[in-house]
Design a protein around this motif. Structure first.
Motif, PDB file in Angstrom:
ATOM      1  N   MET A  42       6.920   2.141  11.563  1.00 42.38           N
ATOM      2  CA  MET A  42       6.929   3.244  10.606  1.00 42.38           C
ATOM      3  C   MET A  42       7.252   2.735   9.211  1.00 42.38           C
ATOM      4  O   MET A  42       8.208   1.991   9.010  1.00 42.38           O
ATOM      5  CB  MET A  42       7.981   4.273  11.067  1.00 42.38           C
ATOM      6  N   TRP A  43       6.419   3.128   8.242  1.00 40.82           N
ATOM      7  CA  TRP A  43       6.536   2.798   6.820  1.00 40.82           C
ATOM      8  C   TRP A  43       6.293   1.315   6.517  1.00 40.82           C
ATOM      9  O   TRP A  43       6.271   0.920   5.358  1.00 40.82           O
ATOM     10  CB  TRP A  43       7.895   3.199   6.230  1.00 40.82           C
ATOM     11  N   ASP A  44       6.098   0.513   7.547  1.00 47.15           N
ATOM     12  CA  ASP A  44       5.763  -0.901   7.356  1.00 47.15           C
ATOM     13  C   ASP A  44       4.276  -1.109   7.604  1.00 47.15           C
ATOM     14  O   ASP A  44       3.537  -1.564   6.719  1.00 47.15           O
ATOM     15  CB  ASP A  44       6.610  -1.748   8.300  1.00 47.15           C
ATOM     16  N   TRP A  45       3.816  -0.743   8.807  1.00 44.50           N
ATOM     17  CA  TRP A  45       2.388  -0.781   9.105  1.00 44.50           C
ATOM     18  C   TRP A  45       1.742   0.603   8.986  1.00 44.50           C
ATOM     19  O   TRP A  45       0.559   0.692   8.679  1.00 44.50           O
ATOM     20  CB  TRP A  45       2.154  -1.267  10.541  1.00 44.50           C
ATOM     21  N   TYR A  46       2.521   1.641   9.281  1.00 48.83           N
ATOM     22  CA  TYR A  46       1.918   2.963   9.478  1.00 48.83           C
ATOM     23  C   TYR A  46       2.643   4.065   8.711  1.00 48.83           C
ATOM     24  O   TYR A  46       3.867   4.018   8.528  1.00 48.83           O
ATOM     25  CB  TYR A  46       1.948   3.344  10.967  1.00 48.83           C
ATOM     26  N   LYS A  98      -9.663   6.245   1.644  1.00 49.90           N
ATOM     27  CA  LYS A  98      -8.749   6.931   0.729  1.00 49.90           C
ATOM     28  C   LYS A  98      -7.549   7.519   1.474  1.00 49.90           C
ATOM     29  O   LYS A  98      -6.538   7.842   0.866  1.00 49.90           O
ATOM     30  CB  LYS A  98      -9.491   8.042  -0.014  1.00 49.90           C
ATOM     31  N   MET A  99      -7.705   7.656   2.768  1.00 51.29           N
ATOM     32  CA  MET A  99      -6.604   8.135   3.603  1.00 51.29           C
ATOM     33  C   MET A  99      -5.877   6.969   4.249  1.00 51.29           C
ATOM     34  O   MET A  99      -4.647   6.938   4.317  1.00 51.29           O
ATOM     35  CB  MET A  99      -7.139   9.066   4.692  1.00 51.29           C
ATOM     36  N   SER A 100      -6.648   6.005   4.711  1.00 49.32           N
ATOM     37  CA  SER A 100      -6.103   4.905   5.488  1.00 49.32           C
ATOM     38  C   SER A 100      -6.990   3.691   5.260  1.00 49.32           C
ATOM     39  O   SER A 100      -8.052   3.567   5.848  1.00 49.32           O
ATOM     40  CB  SER A 100      -6.096   5.303   6.975  1.00 49.32           C
ATOM     41  N   LEU A 101      -6.558   2.798   4.377  1.00 43.11           N
ATOM     42  CA  LEU A 101      -7.405   1.680   3.967  1.00 43.11           C
ATOM     43  C   LEU A 101      -7.667   0.755   5.149  1.00 43.11           C
ATOM     44  O   LEU A 101      -6.750   0.164   5.725  1.00 43.11           O
ATOM     45  CB  LEU A 101      -6.745   0.897   2.832  1.00 43.11           C
ATOM     46  N   ASN A 102      -8.945   0.648   5.496  1.00 41.89           N
ATOM     47  CA  ASN A 102      -9.346  -0.146   6.645  1.00 41.89           C
ATOM     48  C   ASN A 102      -9.560  -1.592   6.200  1.00 41.89           C
ATOM     49  O   ASN A 102     -10.610  -1.943   5.663  1.00 41.89           O
ATOM     50  CB  ASN A 102     -10.618   0.463   7.250  1.00 41.89           C
ATOM     51  N   THR A 103      -8.564  -2.421   6.419  1.00 43.25           N
ATOM     52  CA  THR A 103      -8.672  -3.845   6.091  1.00 43.25           C
ATOM     53  C   THR A 103      -8.967  -4.676   7.322  1.00 43.25           C
ATOM     54  O   THR A 103      -8.995  -5.905   7.260  1.00 43.25           O
ATOM     55  CB  THR A 103      -7.366  -4.334   5.453  1.00 43.25           C
ATOM     56  N   THR A 109      -3.077  -1.855  13.718  1.00 40.92           N
ATOM     57  CA  THR A 109      -4.319  -1.103  13.587  1.00 40.92           C
ATOM     58  C   THR A 109      -4.314  -0.318  12.274  1.00 40.92           C
ATOM     59  O   THR A 109      -3.588  -0.660  11.343  1.00 40.92           O
ATOM     60  CB  THR A 109      -4.528  -0.202  14.824  1.00 40.92           C
ATOM     61  N   TYR A 110      -5.082   0.738  12.185  1.00 42.00           N
ATOM     62  CA  TYR A 110      -5.298   1.446  10.928  1.00 42.00           C
ATOM     63  C   TYR A 110      -4.041   2.196  10.511  1.00 42.00           C
ATOM     64  O   TYR A 110      -3.404   2.862  11.323  1.00 42.00           O
ATOM     65  CB  TYR A 110      -6.500   2.373  11.087  1.00 42.00           C
ATOM     66  N   PRO A 111      -3.665   2.118   9.235  1.00 39.51           N
ATOM     67  CA  PRO A 111      -2.325   2.536   8.831  1.00 39.51           C
ATOM     68  C   PRO A 111      -2.045   4.035   8.897  1.00 39.51           C
ATOM     69  O   PRO A 111      -0.893   4.432   8.952  1.00 39.51           O
ATOM     70  CB  PRO A 111      -2.214   2.019   7.396  1.00 39.51           C
ATOM     71  N   PHE A 112      -3.085   4.870   8.861  1.00 41.41           N
ATOM     72  CA  PHE A 112      -2.925   6.286   9.190  1.00 41.41           C
ATOM     73  C   PHE A 112      -4.020   6.554  10.206  1.00 41.41           C
ATOM     74  O   PHE A 112      -5.120   6.975   9.860  1.00 41.41           O
ATOM     75  CB  PHE A 112      -3.082   7.157   7.950  1.00 41.41           C
ATOM     76  N   ASN A 125       1.127   4.985  -0.078  1.00 43.30           N
ATOM     77  CA  ASN A 125       2.132   4.017   0.331  1.00 43.30           C
ATOM     78  C   ASN A 125       1.541   2.623   0.156  1.00 43.30           C
ATOM     79  O   ASN A 125       0.637   2.223   0.893  1.00 43.30           O
ATOM     80  CB  ASN A 125       2.540   4.268   1.794  1.00 43.30           C
ATOM     81  N   GLY A 126       2.051   1.888  -0.824  1.00 46.57           N
ATOM     82  CA  GLY A 126       1.501   0.569  -1.116  1.00 46.57           C
ATOM     83  C   GLY A 126       1.767  -0.453  -0.039  1.00 46.57           C
ATOM     84  O   GLY A 126       1.017  -1.424   0.103  1.00 46.57           O
ATOM     85  N   GLN A 127       2.826  -0.250   0.744  1.00 52.10           N
ATOM     86  CA  GLN A 127       3.134  -1.185   1.825  1.00 52.10           C
ATOM     87  C   GLN A 127       2.133  -1.049   2.959  1.00 52.10           C
ATOM     88  O   GLN A 127       1.571  -2.026   3.444  1.00 52.10           O
ATOM     89  CB  GLN A 127       4.553  -0.926   2.344  1.00 52.10           C
ATOM     90  N   THR A 128       1.894   0.182   3.394  1.00 52.33           N
ATOM     91  CA  THR A 128       0.985   0.406   4.522  1.00 52.33           C
ATOM     92  C   THR A 128      -0.476   0.477   4.092  1.00 52.33           C
ATOM     93  O   THR A 128      -1.365   0.309   4.905  1.00 52.33           O
ATOM     94  CB  THR A 128       1.333   1.728   5.223  1.00 52.33           C
ATOM     95  N   LYS A 129      -0.695   0.786   2.812  1.00 49.34           N
ATOM     96  CA  LYS A 129      -2.042   1.037   2.287  1.00 49.34           C
ATOM     97  C   LYS A 129      -2.663   2.274   2.936  1.00 49.34           C
ATOM     98  O   LYS A 129      -3.792   2.267   3.414  1.00 49.34           O
ATOM     99  CB  LYS A 129      -2.942  -0.193   2.455  1.00 49.34           C
ATOM    100  N   SER A 130      -1.875   3.342   2.904  1.00 45.92           N
ATOM    101  CA  SER A 130      -2.355   4.623   3.418  1.00 45.92           C
ATOM    102  C   SER A 130      -1.593   5.746   2.738  1.00 45.92           C
ATOM    103  O   SER A 130      -0.541   5.528   2.137  1.00 45.92           O
ATOM    104  CB  SER A 130      -2.167   4.708   4.940  1.00 45.92           C
ATOM    105  N   LEU A 131      -2.148   6.951   2.851  1.00 47.29           N
ATOM    106  CA  LEU A 131      -1.470   8.108   2.290  1.00 47.29           C
ATOM    107  C   LEU A 131      -0.246   8.465   3.124  1.00 47.29           C
ATOM    108  O   LEU A 131      -0.219   8.267   4.353  1.00 47.29           O
ATOM    109  CB  LEU A 131      -2.412   9.300   2.203  1.00 47.29           C
TER     110      LEU A 131
END
Length: 887
Positions: A642-646, A523-528, A550-553, A354-360
């Motif tokens: 949902m789907w925005d941050w996470y 690779k699961m949840s990009l920690n920015t 917080t972390y997206p996944f 998911n390019g918006q959240t930067k997570s799987l």
């Protein structure tokens, strides 16, 4: 050659006739039974005899102690009253720890006499040990079965014992079990000094921040021991893969799905065997003729089968987790040589970035699923596993409106019986392998015996690790609930293990699931954001779950979890039932030593906001209000983005395998607390909620369909029950969407300023049925619940009647001229002792009833276990505790 036969077309069979048809084949001596009683044990150091002597039926066992198998040495000692209950008070300190006694202290012989006749013709008999911790020697009737010492807690053992059975039918099995080595020092660190991780086994047994050390490190025959009789050919390690292409809906006719089936066949005899490998699914039977050479084991694949209009398996909250029951059988003539029973869930897992959240992002059957998960350690810290307990615990997770359980890497690959419950209740599983950042060297840690470079190479035996992983993959891979494999908790395995898992074992043995290299991998949840990629784990302002990105996944985020006074009395001595004392002046809490020992996390000023507790019961009761709000706010805050941050969140944690006082929705004894019901409320698939930051009334729709013609009703009520309408409007919401509908912050702040206010949010359909009902209690302008502290007494009326065996209906009615009947806890109790029945399942609890309204609660309990009709106990914030009869 594989054949497909439509039984429906051939025989027009009813479901009963299907059973008769499939059972018509004779079973060639095929049976499987557990050796789960009648065991005895003795410490190795108390014996001079060796394995060949002990395993002969004429060796005397007269002075031996009754043993618990499956179980551990510590379980056996507890059941024989040789040690006190380590879950009570500080009893665990009274039990000798293996680090100080040496391993011989917990090295035991376990012996079982059993009857098994010699099989007829080419029949075979197998001994299966599903789990021994940590190493062992196995003897039968004076002969050693394993050529060399067996190592590994997670590596199954299977022995063909046909030639070793006694002609008279009386046999003796003797197993010498050695503890993990090293056991590690329980010095208070995560996993103690870390050296427990040098083994391929459990890490929590040396202690963690939610548990005290398990003194024998779970040494014993901890999992099932079975005897299996077959014909000439054995069926093992079946593999079922289901492919569900395209975007599917829950309802309506389905496009076909593909079924791929294989199984391992073993012919230990000295002659070739010809037969048929087959399985039945729905109305169809798939068969393949097979010729097996002597003394061979081969994997046989049946032709892919196209299942028309399949009934699909869906995660909790999205649809029915449908299961097809099937047997994979090998037939020799008209006799079943061996068979394996499998529940097949037809579903396919997909993942995408998911390019918006930067997570799987996880999808099932083409539909994206917002992950609402809970972290699970293990069912019982002393490995006392039962089907009933597994079912109850997973059912609680279903009732919380979660859809995933993550099995933490310091524990084990969970048992098939756990997965059976997850299959049944629609719970996806995120399964860690046996690593943790704490013990395996991610961080520098002064509590650890060895440095990071050394710990990074744990465990000592990488080949044993990989063999164990391969075996456990085969054990659970057919479960539709299994969704994600993970290399470890907060750290990958060493490189050679990681690459073998990722690139060889999983593609070969499974190949259908997402592999996360570690639990908070980028690779699961990009920690920015920085940090470890998980947490926090302590109490937070409710608004922080909405505010903090917080972390997206997020694999671990959580809070407190103290249970109520009835729960505390189960494991805290009376003299230690002293409520923590919080000092606002210096922001510190004074806590009793037993509470500290059981890992209490402070509630700080949050309880005092409801009024300074008068005693321990009052403290625990007020803590439930905090619990409810914390977990409702947590899941609402994540769902709001949902789907925005996470793309998902996993709560740390939802259960405890020990009597800990943190991170739990129900206690060790399976008694739910308010965390469970706050989470259940906030996690509804269709849910209306209040944003504490901007005052926006928001709806989240976690279904795959548009919800239309919903009446949104927002009202406030003061402490006397006077109601005021704020919003009343028809709305709709698209699938898998979050949407804000009405900003009411100014109105709410004004209404709540003096003494706080109740805020009621509801969604109704065109029949005026309630789709979502969410009641907040908001503090005054100073953050104090001053109005609650002076509420008028409740006028709640209750009635309860038995609907059927084990099912009770409770109706709570509140008169129109009354205040809110606030936060009422229902409990079924034994008539003779007033003690709570456990476990019991409530359709809702800690419920509030508005003036002029009523609520119906359904209660479910095991009538076979509790044969006497219980009573209903109820207490509330403004209701005196009382007990009523069930009609």
């Amino acid at each position: 050659m594989t054949k497909h036969i439509s039984l429906k077309k051939q025989f027009l069979l009813t479901p009963i006739l299907f059973f008769i048809f499939f059972s018509a084949f004779k079973v060639f001596g095929q049976a499987k039974y557990e050796l789960n009683s009648g065991w005895v044990c003795k410490k190795k150091g108390d014996l001079k005899a060796d394995g060949p002597q002990i395993s002969k039926t004429d060796f005397s066992l007269q002075s031996w102690m009754q043993a618990t198998v499956p179980g551990t040495v510590l379980t056996t000692l507890l059941n024989n009253k040789k040690v006190p209950d380590p879950f009570w008070g500080m009893n665990n300190n009274l039990i000798k720890d293996i680090y100080y006694t040496g391993s011989d202290y917990y090295t035991y012989w376990f012996v079982k006499d059993f009857e098994q006749a010699l099989p007829a013709a080419d029949g075979q008999v197998y001994l299966n040990l599903r789990g021994v911790n940590y190493s062992c020697e196995v003897y039968l009737n004076g002969k050693k079965l394993n050529d060399k010492t067996h190592y590994g807690m997670f590596l199954r053992q299977a022995y063909n014992i046909t030639p070793l059975l006694n002609k008279g039918g009386k046999n003796r099995l003797a197993v010498l079990v050695y503890p993990p080595d090293p056991a590690g020092e329980p010095n208070g660190g995560q996993g103690g000094d870390g050296r427990i991780a040098k083994n391929v086994g459990l890490q929590y047994t040396a202690g963690w921040d939610w548990i005290q050390p398990i003194r024998d490190r779970n040494t014993g025959i901890w999992d099932k021991v079975t005897i299996e009789t077959t014909g000439a050919v054995q069926v093992s390690n079946p593999h079922v893969i289901t492919l569900v292409p395209g975007l599917r809906q829950v309802n309506g006719k389905q496009q076909p799905a593909s079924i791929k089936v294989s199984a391992q066949l073993t012919n230990p005899t000295s002659k070739a065997v010809s037969g048929v490998l087959q399985y039945l699914i729905g109305n169809d039977k798939v068969v393949k003729n097979v010729l097996l050479k002597p003394h061979t084991t081969v994997e046989v694949k049946l032709s892919d089968f196209t299942l028309k209009d399949p009934k699909l398996w869906w995660p909790n909250g999205y649809g029915t987790p449908y299961l097809y029951k099937t047997n994979i059988q090998f037939l020799i003539g008209d006799k079943v040589s061996d068979q394996q029973s499998i529940n097949v869930g037809v579903r396919e897992l997909q993942t995408s970035w998911n390019g918006q959240t930067k997570s799987l992002e996880v999808a099932i059957n083409g539909q994206k699923i917002f992950i609402k998960g809970g972290n699970w350690i293990i069912s019982d810290a002393m490995l006392r596993f039962t089907n009933q307990r597994y079912d109850s615990e997973v059912r609680f997770h279903r009732d919380m409106n979660l859809n995933l359980i993550r099995i933490w890497g310091g524990a084990l690959v969970e048992r098939p019986e756990f997965y059976d419950a997850c299959d049944k209740y629609g719970m996806l599983v995120f399964q860690d392998f046996w690593m943790s950042g704490d013990a395996n060297g991610r961080w520098d840690d002064p509590m650890k015996k060895e440095d990071q470079w050394t710990r990074r190479k744990y465990p000592d035996d990488h080949q044993l690790y990989l063999a164990s992983a391969a075996d456990q993959i085969k054990l659970v891979r057919n479960h539709p609930s299994l969704a994600i494999w993970c290399g470890g908790n907060e750290i990958t395995p060493p490189e050679d293990i990681l690459l073998a898992l990722r690139d060889t074992l999983l593609p070969k043995l499974d190949g259908t699931r997402w592999f996360a290299e570690y639990s908070n991998s980028d690779k699961m949840s990009l920690n920015t954001i920085g940090g470890n990629g998980d947490g926090p784990y302590t109490i937070q302002p409710d608004s922080s779950f909405w505010r903090t990105h917080t972390y997206p996944f997020n694999s671990e985020v959580g809070s407190v979890g103290l249970s109520d006074y009835e729960s505390l009395k189960r494991f805290i001595p009376k003299e230690n039932l002293i409520a923590p004392q919080f000092s606002a002046a210096n922001n510190t809490t004074k806590t009793d030593s037993v509470w500290d020992y059981h890992k209490y996390i402070g509630y700080d000023a949050s309880v005092d906001a409801y009024g300074k507790p008068t005693d321990t019961k009052d403290f625990a009761d007020k803590a439930q209000l905090v619990n409810y709000n914390q977990y409702r706010a947590l899941i609402e805050g994540f769902s709001a983005h949902m789907w925005d941050w996470y793309t998902g969140v996993m709560i740390w944690k939802t259960q405890n395998p020990w009597t800990a006082m943190r991170g739990q929705m129900y206690d060790y004894y399976l008694d739910p607390n308010a965390c469970l019901y706050g989470l259940k409320q906030g996690g509804e698939p269709l849910h209306v909620m209040y944003n504490p930051l901007d005052g926006m009334v928001t709806i989240v729709n976690n279904s795959f369909e548009t919800k239309r013609d919903m009446m949104l009703i927002v009202t406030t009520l003061d402490m006397n029950g006077k109601e005021k309408n704020v919003v009343k409007v028809f709305e709709e919401i698209l699938p898998s969407t979050v949407k804000g509908y009405a900003a009411i912050k100014n109105k709410i702040n004004i209404a709540a300023k003096a003494d706080g206010i109740f805020l009621s949010l509801r969604l109704l359909n065109l029949h005026q049925d309630i789709l979502s009902d969410n009641l907040y209690w908001l503090p005054n302008a100073k953050g104090i619940y001053s109005g609650l502290q002076k509420m008028p007494p409740s006028k709640l009326n209750l009635s309860a009647h038995l609907v059927s065996a084990g099912k009770v209906q409770v109706v709570l009615s509140n008169p129109a001229d009354a205040p809110v009947a606030f936060f009422n806890r229902l409990s079924l109790v034994k008539a003779e002792s007033n003690e709570r029945l456990l476990p019991v399942f409530y359709s809702d609890n800690y419920v509030s009833v508005l003036p002029g309204e009523q609520k119906t609660i359904m209660i479910d309990y095991d009538a076979a276990t509790f044969t006497k009709l219980p009573l209903l106990a109820v207490s509330g914030w403004n209701l005196e505790a009382k007990t009523i009869k069930i009609n």
